[in-house]
Design an enzyme around this catalytic site. Sequence first.
Site, PDB file in Angstrom:
ATOM      1  N   HIS A 306      -0.697  -0.043  12.129  1.00  0.00           N
ATOM      2  CA  HIS A 306      -1.584  -0.533  13.181  1.00  0.00           C
ATOM      3  C   HIS A 306      -1.484   0.407  14.369  1.00  0.00           C
ATOM      4  O   HIS A 306      -0.404   0.910  14.674  1.00  0.00           O
ATOM      5  CB  HIS A 306      -1.167  -1.952  13.600  1.00  0.00           C
ATOM      6  CG  HIS A 306      -2.230  -2.681  14.324  1.00  0.00           C
ATOM      7  ND1 HIS A 306      -2.456  -2.517  15.666  1.00  0.00           N
ATOM      8  CD2 HIS A 306      -3.176  -3.555  13.878  1.00  0.00           C
ATOM      9  CE1 HIS A 306      -3.478  -3.275  16.019  1.00  0.00           C
ATOM     10  NE2 HIS A 306      -3.941  -3.903  14.956  1.00  0.00           N
ATOM     11  N   ASP A 363      -4.239  -8.002   7.797  1.00  0.00           N
ATOM     12  CA  ASP A 363      -5.011  -7.983   6.546  1.00  0.00           C
ATOM     13  C   ASP A 363      -4.148  -8.063   5.291  1.00  0.00           C
ATOM     14  O   ASP A 363      -4.671  -8.222   4.194  1.00  0.00           O
ATOM     15  CB  ASP A 363      -5.850  -6.690   6.478  1.00  0.00           C
ATOM     16  CG  ASP A 363      -6.961  -6.712   7.510  1.00  0.00           C
ATOM     17  OD1 ASP A 363      -7.608  -7.761   7.646  1.00  0.00           O
ATOM     18  OD2 ASP A 363      -7.165  -5.703   8.197  1.00  0.00           O
TER      19      ASP A 363
END
Length: 428
Positions: A306, A363
């Site tokens: 991320h 996710d």
Amino acid sequence: MAQKATLIVDGKQFELSILEGTEGERAIDISRLREETGLITFDPSMANTGVCRSEITFVDGENGILRYRGIPIEEFTERPNFIEVAWLLIFGRLPTRDELTAFSEKLTEHELLHEGIKHQFQHIPVDAPPMAILSATVSSLAYYHHQFLSVEDTESLAEAAARLISKVRTIAAFAYRRSQGMPFIYPDPKLRYCANFLHMMFSIPYRQYVVTPEIEDALNLVFILHADHEQNCSSSVVRAVGSARANLFASCAAGVSALWGPLHGGANVEVMQMLERIHQGGLSPEQCLRDAKDKTNPFRLYGFGHRIYKNYDPRAKILKQMCEKVFAQVKRHDPLLDIARKLEELALADPYFVERRLYPNVDFYSGILLRAMGIPTNMFTVCFAIGRLPGWIAQWKEQHEDPAGRIVRPRQLYVGPVKKHYVPLDER
Ligand code: ACO
């Protein structure tokens, strides 16, 4: 005393203010840099650039913290209510019971689509990607709601937001039904937001889908965990489009398009495909990691890494726990959950991922949870979009109401050809 940073260019000294956010984050104010020095900053992908002041969401990626309007997301997990969180994000505080009831009634009032939009679906190929349908149909809401092409007060914003939040779930369910060649199921005003979405997805004429409280809670939680994430790719797009004074429908449709990308919201589909490939024996977990580390291979370990989190994404932590809970409640076992756990274990022990501080993101586990609800893989990113919509609306509203807000217009470092002359076609 206000703090300053000093910049020395060509022997000349410039003082730059240092701004501080409420959580102590500091920023060098370069808003007058070009005017005063003739220079611009260079920050491709804007990893070091604050583009706005925002009161909506706080993320501390080093410590794995996420708060909506100051409230840690962990505090929304007990009795998850997505609509309450949507109201909080958009209007800046928790709603009273009356405000929440009034907003929920507004969602019910606007849950149907204009018949014209319903007819649009008949002309969409059955194999059309649902995200393309969602983006186009959200944009086409502007055909029928001219009164919201400009919203100048909170009341009309609330009306436009209610229409969008309500209708997006009907559009999403209709997109799915179209792909299945199944009749559209109208929303049921007796059902709450998430149950109504599942009803439109899975009921068939004369056989009503009955949602269990566990599944309803799980979907509320999925939507809440996706509801906002400060200046991510799609929200930045919504703000940029809105900064041109484009209407809310057009701005959110642009957000849907950005979210579709596999490096952003589309990663939940990639995760599922990766887990399925491993399950079917086409790839081992070890080879999957080797491929992800190989710089000549475009493959990535989807659901990992991320831009902001250099620690476990708090949303992934909650989703992982919810997966365990839902599978225990429905007394089912999903081999893909075992594979995901195995991949996580291998990655978190692998120096490549450890050194780069790559952890599971939102996710990684969301798809397994959606799958437990019967939601097909090609609808995962659509579900992300339904969840993210209140965040986009809140970001759009904040940008719209900012008295200092100007059209978003970055600069560039031009590296193309220097001046040269046009050559007529027959002389080339
Ligand atoms: N698999 C393999 N390597 C990775 C991964 C990954 N999932 N993520 C990052 N890396 C590598 C990069 O290649 C880079 O390596 P290098 O230093 O040798 O060049 C290093 O780790 C650092 O990458 P970052 O600069 O932190 O990555 P960036 O901020 O540009 O991208 C992103 C973040 C897009 C999320 C990236 O981690 C990624 O592609 N992950 C997989 C896709 C994904 O899960 N996206 C969903 C993100 S969450 C969301 O949008 C909702």
